[in-house]
Design a protein around this motif. Structure first.
Motif, short mmCIF file in Angstrom:
data_model
loop_
_atom_site.label_atom_id
_atom_site.label_comp_id
_atom_site.label_asym_id
_atom_site.label_seq_id
_atom_site.Cartn_x
_atom_site.Cartn_y
_atom_site.Cartn_z
N LEU A 1 38.90 45.32 33.58
CA LEU A 1 37.63 45.04 32.90
C LEU A 1 36.43 45.26 33.80
CD1 LEU A 1 38.44 41.73 30.97
CD2 LEU A 1 38.45 44.08 30.09
N PHE A 2 36.64 45.14 35.11
CA PHE A 2 35.50 45.23 36.04
C PHE A 2 36.00 45.70 37.40
CE2 PHE A 2 33.22 43.18 39.55
CZ PHE A 2 31.94 43.66 39.34
N PHE A 3 35.21 46.57 38.03
CA PHE A 3 35.54 47.03 39.38
C PHE A 3 34.25 47.21 40.17
CE2 PHE A 3 35.96 50.83 42.19
CZ PHE A 3 36.69 50.20 43.20
N ALA A 4 34.23 46.69 41.37
CA ALA A 4 33.07 46.84 42.26
C ALA A 4 33.57 47.27 43.63
CB ALA A 4 32.30 45.52 42.36
N TYR A 5 33.17 48.47 44.03
CA TYR A 5 33.58 48.99 45.34
C TYR A 5 32.65 48.46 46.43
CZ TYR A 5 34.75 52.23 49.09
OH TYR A 5 35.13 52.76 50.30
N LYS A 6 33.25 48.03 47.54
CA LYS A 6 32.48 47.51 48.66
C LYS A 6 33.05 48.02 49.98
CE LYS A 6 31.22 43.24 46.24
NZ LYS A 6 31.25 41.76 46.27
N GLU A 7 32.26 47.96 51.01
CA GLU A 7 32.71 48.29 52.37
C GLU A 7 32.18 47.22 53.31
OE1 GLU A 7 31.85 52.15 53.77
OE2 GLU A 7 32.83 53.20 52.11
N GLU A 8 33.08 46.44 53.88
CA GLU A 8 32.69 45.40 54.82
C GLU A 8 32.94 45.93 56.23
OE1 GLU A 8 34.65 41.77 53.88
OE2 GLU A 8 33.68 41.57 51.91
N GLY A 9 31.87 46.02 57.01
CA GLY A 9 32.00 46.60 58.34
C GLY A 9 32.29 48.08 58.23
N GLN A 10 33.28 48.54 58.96
CA GLN A 10 33.64 49.95 58.95
C GLN A 10 34.89 50.21 58.13
OE1 GLN A 10 31.62 52.23 60.44
NE2 GLN A 10 30.30 50.46 60.84
N ARG A 11 35.34 49.22 57.37
CA ARG A 11 36.60 49.33 56.65
C ARG A 11 36.35 49.78 55.22
NH1 ARG A 11 40.50 44.43 58.38
NH2 ARG A 11 42.00 45.98 57.63
N SER A 12 36.89 50.93 54.88
CA SER A 12 36.70 51.50 53.56
C SER A 12 37.36 50.65 52.49
CB SER A 12 37.30 52.91 53.52
OG SER A 12 37.22 53.45 52.24
N GLY A 13 36.57 50.23 51.51
CA GLY A 13 37.10 49.46 50.39
C GLY A 13 37.25 47.98 50.62
N GLU A 14 37.10 47.55 51.85
CA GLU A 14 37.27 46.13 52.18
C GLU A 14 36.28 45.28 51.40
OE1 GLU A 14 39.17 43.00 54.56
OE2 GLU A 14 39.66 45.04 53.96
N GLY A 15 36.82 44.25 50.72
CA GLY A 15 35.96 43.36 49.94
C GLY A 15 35.74 43.80 48.51
N TYR B 1 40.14 43.16 47.61
CA TYR B 1 40.87 44.04 48.52
C TYR B 1 40.65 43.57 49.95
CZ TYR B 1 42.80 48.50 50.21
OH TYR B 1 43.57 49.48 50.80
N ARG B 2 41.70 43.04 50.57
CA ARG B 2 41.64 42.51 51.93
C ARG B 2 42.75 43.10 52.79
NH1 ARG B 2 36.70 40.34 52.57
NH2 ARG B 2 36.25 38.66 51.10
N ASP B 3 42.40 43.59 53.96
CA ASP B 3 43.40 44.10 54.91
C ASP B 3 44.34 45.10 54.26
OD1 ASP B 3 42.38 42.42 56.96
OD2 ASP B 3 43.54 40.74 56.16
N ASN B 4 43.75 46.05 53.53
CA ASN B 4 44.49 47.16 52.92
C ASN B 4 45.48 46.72 51.83
OD1 ASN B 4 43.26 49.11 54.62
ND2 ASN B 4 44.65 48.48 56.26
N ARG B 5 45.18 45.64 51.13
CA ARG B 5 46.01 45.22 50.01
C ARG B 5 45.19 44.38 49.04
NH1 ARG B 5 48.97 40.01 51.50
NH2 ARG B 5 47.80 39.23 53.27
N TRP B 6 45.61 44.42 47.78
CA TRP B 6 44.95 43.62 46.75
C TRP B 6 45.61 42.25 46.67
CZ3 TRP B 6 40.55 45.07 44.44
CH2 TRP B 6 40.22 46.43 44.43
N VAL B 7 44.78 41.20 46.68
CA VAL B 7 45.30 39.84 46.55
C VAL B 7 44.51 39.10 45.47
CG1 VAL B 7 46.18 39.64 48.91
CG2 VAL B 7 43.78 39.08 48.42
N VAL B 8 45.14 38.12 44.86
CA VAL B 8 44.51 37.36 43.78
C VAL B 8 43.49 36.39 44.34
CG1 VAL B 8 44.92 35.70 41.91
CG2 VAL B 8 46.56 37.56 42.32
N SER B 9 42.29 36.42 43.75
CA SER B 9 41.23 35.51 44.21
C SER B 9 40.87 34.48 43.14
CB SER B 9 39.97 36.31 44.57
OG SER B 9 39.51 37.08 43.47
#
Length: 215
Positions: free
Chosen positions: A149-163, A204-212
């Motif tokens: 239903l919703f997707f928001a791409y982010k980059e935290e620091g230098q990590r692609s997709g993190e967050g 998306y944390r540490d190269n994996r999707w986890v439930v928040s």
């Protein structure tokens, strides 16, 4: 379709409990609309809000298309964002977390959730029910559908997709109720099997999707 209507209108416009399930998230539903008058009021409400129903379903349809399109763009350089892969990840999270929930120990699935969320589920919900002598019977009979239903791409620091964040509408056939451990008496919920919707939120944390979160 019927479950969507029940969920939307009883939740947003009436003071009736919704046909939802407990399980992870800890919300137990009451079966208000299983009574004759509950169904009558539901029918009247649906007719009254029919334009809003159509508007909401159309918005949901376009939200899914937009989320899939945006995921496809990112998936070109990170397969973790490919919806085919994500479906498997969502399914794994769903069943692993429910398995841990049934054992009243969500720490077994802590690798599939954010640290804050699994501790919140354990300390705030399961441990409290344990002290009250209650147990949540939550059986999954089938996972019917998963829709982004919703997707928001982010980059935290230098990590692609993190967050990055993702919300998925999950429909499952389940039975859930809250019972007293000593007597087996059902104190909340229903022993009937139902098709129900919940929104599962992922990060998306540490190269994996986890439930928040599960709402």
């Amino acid at each position: 379709m019927r479950n969507k209507l029940v969920h939307m209108f009883l939740f947003f416009f009436l003071a009736f409990p919704v046909l939802a399930f407990a399980g992870p998230g800890g919300k137990i539903a009451k079966a208000a609309v299983t009574t004759f008058w509950g169904r009558v009021i539901l029918g009247v409400t649906i007719i009254f809000f029919l334009p809003f129903i159509c508007y909401t379903l159309i918005k949901e349809h376009y939200a899914q298309k937009r989320a899939r399109k945006e995921l496809a763009v990112v998936a070109e350089f990170n397969k973790d964002f490919d919806w085919t892969f994500l479906r498997k990840r969502v399914r794994d999270c769903f069943f692993r977390i429910h398995s841990a929930w049934e054992k009243s120990d969500v720490s077994e699935a802590k690798d599939w959730m954010t640290s804050w969320y699994w501790q919140n589920q354990q300390l705030v919900i399961l441990d409290r029910w344990e002290r009250q002598g209650l147990f949540n019977v939550c059986e999954v009979f089938g996972l019917n559908s998963m829709k982004p239903l919703f997707f928001a791409y982010k980059e935290e620091g230098q990590r692609s997709g993190e967050g990055s964040e993702l919300a998925v509408l999950v429909n499952a056939n389940m039975r859930d109720y809250l019972e007293e451990k000593d007597t087996g008496k059902v104190v909340e919920g229903s022993t009937d099997k139902k098709d129900v919707d919940r929104v599962w939120s992922f990060v998306y944390r540490d190269n994996r999707w986890v439930v928040s979160g599960i709402d």
